[in-house]
Design a protein around this motif. Structure first.
Motif, PDB file in Angstrom:
ATOM      1  N   ASP A   5      -7.137  -4.918  -2.949  1.00  0.00           N
ATOM      2  CA  ASP A   5      -7.311  -4.220  -1.673  1.00  0.00           C
ATOM      3  C   ASP A   5      -8.635  -4.608  -1.006  1.00  0.00           C
ATOM      4  OD1 ASP A   5      -5.917  -1.310  -3.215  1.00  0.00           O
ATOM      5  OD2 ASP A   5      -4.914  -2.663  -1.810  1.00  0.00           O
ATOM      6  N   LEU A  29      -7.139   2.638  -5.479  1.00  0.00           N
ATOM      7  CA  LEU A  29      -7.520   1.317  -4.965  1.00  0.00           C
ATOM      8  C   LEU A  29      -7.511   0.271  -6.070  1.00  0.00           C
ATOM      9  CD1 LEU A  29     -10.245   2.485  -2.488  1.00  0.00           C
ATOM     10  CD2 LEU A  29      -8.309   1.024  -1.886  1.00  0.00           C
ATOM     11  N   VAL A  43       0.820  -1.222   0.000  1.00  0.00           N
ATOM     12  CA  VAL A  43       0.000   0.000   0.000  1.00  0.00           C
ATOM     13  C   VAL A  43       0.849   1.265   0.000  1.00  0.00           C
ATOM     14  CG1 VAL A  43      -1.806  -1.243   1.239  1.00  0.00           C
ATOM     15  CG2 VAL A  43      -0.205   0.212   2.518  1.00  0.00           C
TER      16      VAL A  43
END
Length: 127
Positions: free
Chosen positions: A90, A86, A64
């Motif tokens: 995720d 995103l 991330v």
């Protein structure tokens, strides 16, 4: 009973953004490291990000880094996770966490030593 309550999850398209919030009640978390973990279906819960008590130090999982940002507001007894760009991978239930181990709180939280967990909020990213 101390509570951590997450909010802000939902369904978003790939490339979109979400902001998760974690509100703490019934005690102050000003001396706690706070962070986020996530658990995808069929997988173990994994560390995502941590912030120390003073917001002077943060840490992120490689998956991330550069896309997610953690922050906290001591006055509001809250922590936040801004998730940008995103990806479908995720997709998971995101859990807020708090740990108090003195100056090494963020070290231990990152390794899953957690004093308080939230109930989780679902994040689903469609492709």
């Amino acid at each position: 009973q101390v509570q951590l309550v997450e909010s802000g999850g939902g369904l978003v398209q790939a490339g979109g953004s979400l902001r998760l919030s974690c509100a703490a009640s019934r005690r102050t978390f000003s001396d706690y490291a706070m962070g986020w973990f996530r658990q995808a279906p069929g997988k173990e819960r994994e560390f995502v990000t941590v912030i120390n008590w003073s917001s002077s130090s943060t840490g992120y999982a490689d998956s991330v880094k550069g896309r997610f940002t953690i922050s906290r507001d001591i006055a509001k007894n809250a922590a936040y996770l801004q998730a940008n760009s995103l990806k479908p991978e995720d997709t998971a239930v995101y859990y807020c966490a708090a740990t108090s181990r003195g100056t090494e709180s963020d070290y231990w939280l990152r390794r899953g030593v957690v004093d308080y967990w939230g109930q989780g909020t679902q994040v689903t990213v469609s492709s």
